[in-house]
Write a protein that holds these residues in place. Structure first.
Motif, PDB file in Angstrom:
ATOM      1  N   THR A 117      71.916  69.530 115.632  1.00 46.31           N
ATOM      2  CA  THR A 117      71.618  70.987 116.228  1.00 46.31           C
ATOM      3  C   THR A 117      72.696  71.355 117.044  1.00 46.31           C
ATOM      4  O   THR A 117      72.983  72.527 117.206  1.00 46.31           O
ATOM      5  CB  THR A 117      70.238  70.873 116.812  1.00 46.31           C
ATOM      6  N   ALA A 118      73.270  70.389 118.185  1.00 44.78           N
ATOM      7  CA  ALA A 118      74.087  70.865 119.054  1.00 44.78           C
ATOM      8  C   ALA A 118      75.151  71.196 118.313  1.00 44.78           C
ATOM      9  O   ALA A 118      75.982  71.877 118.959  1.00 44.78           O
ATOM     10  CB  ALA A 118      74.252  69.523 119.935  1.00 44.78           C
ATOM     11  N   LEU A 119      75.691  70.458 117.535  1.00 42.26           N
ATOM     12  CA  LEU A 119      76.928  70.758 116.846  1.00 42.26           C
ATOM     13  C   LEU A 119      76.859  72.253 116.130  1.00 42.26           C
ATOM     14  O   LEU A 119      77.774  72.983 116.245  1.00 42.26           O
ATOM     15  CB  LEU A 119      77.476  69.896 115.677  1.00 42.26           C
ATOM     16  N   ARG A 120      75.889  72.583 115.369  1.00 39.83           N
ATOM     17  CA  ARG A 120      75.635  74.069 114.877  1.00 39.83           C
ATOM     18  C   ARG A 120      75.719  74.822 116.106  1.00 39.83           C
ATOM     19  O   ARG A 120      76.001  76.048 115.804  1.00 39.83           O
ATOM     20  CB  ARG A 120      74.239  74.012 114.166  1.00 39.83           C
ATOM     21  N   ARG A 121      74.913  74.740 117.262  1.00 43.98           N
ATOM     22  CA  ARG A 121      75.086  75.747 118.503  1.00 43.98           C
ATOM     23  C   ARG A 121      76.455  75.914 118.679  1.00 43.98           C
ATOM     24  O   ARG A 121      76.719  77.046 119.033  1.00 43.98           O
ATOM     25  CB  ARG A 121      74.101  75.178 119.523  1.00 43.98           C
ATOM     26  N   LYS A 122      77.418  74.843 118.694  1.00 46.98           N
ATOM     27  CA  LYS A 122      79.035  74.978 119.048  1.00 46.98           C
ATOM     28  C   LYS A 122      79.468  75.791 118.070  1.00 46.98           C
ATOM     29  O   LYS A 122      80.756  76.134 118.376  1.00 46.98           O
ATOM     30  CB  LYS A 122      79.297  73.753 119.306  1.00 46.98           C
ATOM     31  N   GLY A 123      78.829  76.078 116.961  1.00 44.82           N
ATOM     32  CA  GLY A 123      79.526  76.623 115.968  1.00 44.82           C
ATOM     33  C   GLY A 123      79.960  76.111 114.421  1.00 44.82           C
ATOM     34  O   GLY A 123      80.726  76.293 113.738  1.00 44.82           O
ATOM     35  N   TYR A 124      79.719  74.764 114.670  1.00 42.73           N
ATOM     36  CA  TYR A 124      79.969  74.104 113.206  1.00 42.73           C
ATOM     37  C   TYR A 124      78.829  74.710 112.291  1.00 42.73           C
ATOM     38  O   TYR A 124      77.728  74.942 112.598  1.00 42.73           O
ATOM     39  CB  TYR A 124      79.859  72.775 113.505  1.00 42.73           C
ATOM     40  N   GLU A 125      79.214  74.358 110.991  1.00 43.15           N
ATOM     41  CA  GLU A 125      78.259  74.479 109.737  1.00 43.15           C
ATOM     42  C   GLU A 125      78.478  73.565 108.706  1.00 43.15           C
ATOM     43  O   GLU A 125      79.411  72.880 108.520  1.00 43.15           O
ATOM     44  CB  GLU A 125      78.561  76.062 109.103  1.00 43.15           C
ATOM     45  N   GLU A 126      77.113  72.998 108.203  1.00 37.04           N
ATOM     46  CA  GLU A 126      77.149  71.874 107.191  1.00 37.04           C
ATOM     47  C   GLU A 126      77.912  72.660 105.963  1.00 37.04           C
ATOM     48  O   GLU A 126      77.713  73.603 105.424  1.00 37.04           O
ATOM     49  CB  GLU A 126      75.905  71.760 106.918  1.00 37.04           C
ATOM     50  N   VAL A 127      78.794  71.796 105.391  1.00 35.88           N
ATOM     51  CA  VAL A 127      79.803  71.858 104.370  1.00 35.88           C
ATOM     52  C   VAL A 127      79.411  71.118 103.025  1.00 35.88           C
ATOM     53  O   VAL A 127      79.395  71.532 102.043  1.00 35.88           O
ATOM     54  CB  VAL A 127      81.256  72.381 104.572  1.00 35.88           C
ATOM     55  N   ALA A 128      78.852  69.977 103.389  1.00 35.60           N
ATOM     56  CA  ALA A 128      78.767  69.119 102.213  1.00 35.60           C
ATOM     57  C   ALA A 128      77.773  68.033 102.868  1.00 35.60           C
ATOM     58  O   ALA A 128      77.644  67.595 104.046  1.00 35.60           O
ATOM     59  CB  ALA A 128      79.955  68.564 102.151  1.00 35.60           C
ATOM     60  N   LEU A 129      77.342  67.122 101.893  1.00 33.47           N
ATOM     61  CA  LEU A 129      76.377  66.138 102.121  1.00 33.47           C
ATOM     62  C   LEU A 129      76.877  64.831 101.059  1.00 33.47           C
ATOM     63  O   LEU A 129      76.835  65.249  99.933  1.00 33.47           O
ATOM     64  CB  LEU A 129      74.805  66.316 101.920  1.00 33.47           C
ATOM     65  N   ILE A 130      77.315  63.829 101.635  1.00 32.53           N
ATOM     66  CA  ILE A 130      78.192  63.113 100.799  1.00 32.53           C
ATOM     67  C   ILE A 130      77.248  61.625 100.916  1.00 32.53           C
ATOM     68  O   ILE A 130      77.100  61.129 101.897  1.00 32.53           O
ATOM     69  CB  ILE A 130      79.611  62.731 101.141  1.00 32.53           C
ATOM     70  N   SER A 131      77.331  61.030  99.615  1.00 36.47           N
ATOM     71  CA  SER A 131      76.545  59.558  99.744  1.00 36.47           C
ATOM     72  C   SER A 131      77.836  58.671  99.499  1.00 36.47           C
ATOM     73  O   SER A 131      78.502  58.933  98.349  1.00 36.47           O
ATOM     74  CB  SER A 131      75.443  59.350  98.515  1.00 36.47           C
ATOM     75  N   ALA A 132      78.011  57.838 100.216  1.00 36.97           N
ATOM     76  CA  ALA A 132      79.140  56.914 100.328  1.00 36.97           C
ATOM     77  C   ALA A 132      78.668  55.519 101.069  1.00 36.97           C
ATOM     78  O   ALA A 132      77.903  55.379 101.692  1.00 36.97           O
ATOM     79  CB  ALA A 132      80.409  57.388 100.898  1.00 36.97           C
ATOM     80  N   ASN A 133      79.704  54.534 100.627  1.00 42.81           N
ATOM     81  CA  ASN A 133      79.150  53.069 101.376  1.00 42.81           C
ATOM     82  C   ASN A 133      79.712  53.006 102.662  1.00 42.81           C
ATOM     83  O   ASN A 133      78.991  52.682 103.419  1.00 42.81           O
ATOM     84  CB  ASN A 133      80.163  52.105 100.738  1.00 42.81           C
ATOM     85  N   ASP A 134      80.553  53.809 103.038  1.00 40.51           N
ATOM     86  CA  ASP A 134      81.055  53.790 104.465  1.00 40.51           C
ATOM     87  C   ASP A 134      81.969  55.253 104.632  1.00 40.51           C
ATOM     88  O   ASP A 134      82.218  56.025 103.887  1.00 40.51           O
ATOM     89  CB  ASP A 134      81.917  52.526 105.060  1.00 40.51           C
ATOM     90  N   LEU A 135      82.358  55.388 106.234  1.00 33.98           N
ATOM     91  CA  LEU A 135      82.839  56.611 106.537  1.00 33.98           C
ATOM     92  C   LEU A 135      84.181  56.500 105.822  1.00 33.98           C
ATOM     93  O   LEU A 135      84.553  57.973 105.467  1.00 33.98           O
ATOM     94  CB  LEU A 135      83.154  56.274 107.944  1.00 33.98           C
ATOM     95  N   SER A 136      85.083  55.766 105.706  1.00 30.62           N
ATOM     96  CA  SER A 136      86.278  55.882 104.905  1.00 30.62           C
ATOM     97  C   SER A 136      85.959  56.659 103.592  1.00 30.62           C
ATOM     98  O   SER A 136      86.618  57.434 102.888  1.00 30.62           O
ATOM     99  CB  SER A 136      87.133  55.000 104.943  1.00 30.62           C
TER     100      SER A 136
END
Length: 177
Positions: free
Chosen positions: A99-118
């Protein structure tokens, strides 16, 4: 597998570095229960720059529980309430951060299922997880025929409810049963 929420800044708030690279300001947030927030909720909130939430946790945790503990004179009650507060921060902290990131002007563009961040970064930046296109509103007549325009009936045919991305409860099955 973990779910990662991908956020990018909108054009109005993009930072302007000397040499802008696509994806420079992309943020990946793992949607998970946070053990660090369970153990030290105040510090977890401070590390994610959630100042007001940290202040409220400090006031509730140190102020109200110490006053309550002096009246009840029971360490078990105060410890239990402190654990409940920590559990609440561990469960809801990621939502507060998003929510704090959305207030700063970020928007959700994707939802990804993965094993790790890389793996999530590879899937996102190399096009395996492209953002979904905006769907147009669908209206249905009373005899279950799909119309364009406004909704004229309440019955929705099963073909409109596609199984792509459908979830049951809190668990994402990806079309598997």
């Amino acid at each position: 597998m973990a779910s990662y929420i991908v956020l990018e800044p909108t054009d109005a708030v993009k930072l302007k570095p000397v040499k802008a690279v696509a994806g420079d300001h992309t943020i990946f947030v793992r949607d998970e229960f946070t053990v660090f927030a369970l153990i030290l909720p105040f510090l977890w909130l401070l590390t994610h720059r959630l100042w007001w939430h940290a202040l409220m946790v400090a006031l509730i945790g140190w102020g109200a529980f110490s006053v309550l503990g002096s009246y009840l004179s029971s360490a078990f009650v105060v410890s239990g309430l402190s654990l409940l507060l920590s559990l609440f921060v561990a469960l809801e902290g990621r939502n507060w951060y998003l929510t704090a990131l959305r207030r700063k002007g970020y928007e959700e563009v994707a939802l990804i299922s993965a094993n790790d961040l890389s793996d999530a970064e590879i899937l996102y930046f190399y096009g395996a997880a492209k953002p979904a296109e905006k769907a147009e509103p669908v209206s249905v007549s009373s005899d279950n025929k799909v119309l364009s325009g406004t909704v004229t009936g309440t019955a929705v045919p099963a073909a409109i409810h596609a199984a792509d991305g459908a979830m049951i409860g809190l668990v994402d099955y990806h079309g598997r049963s």
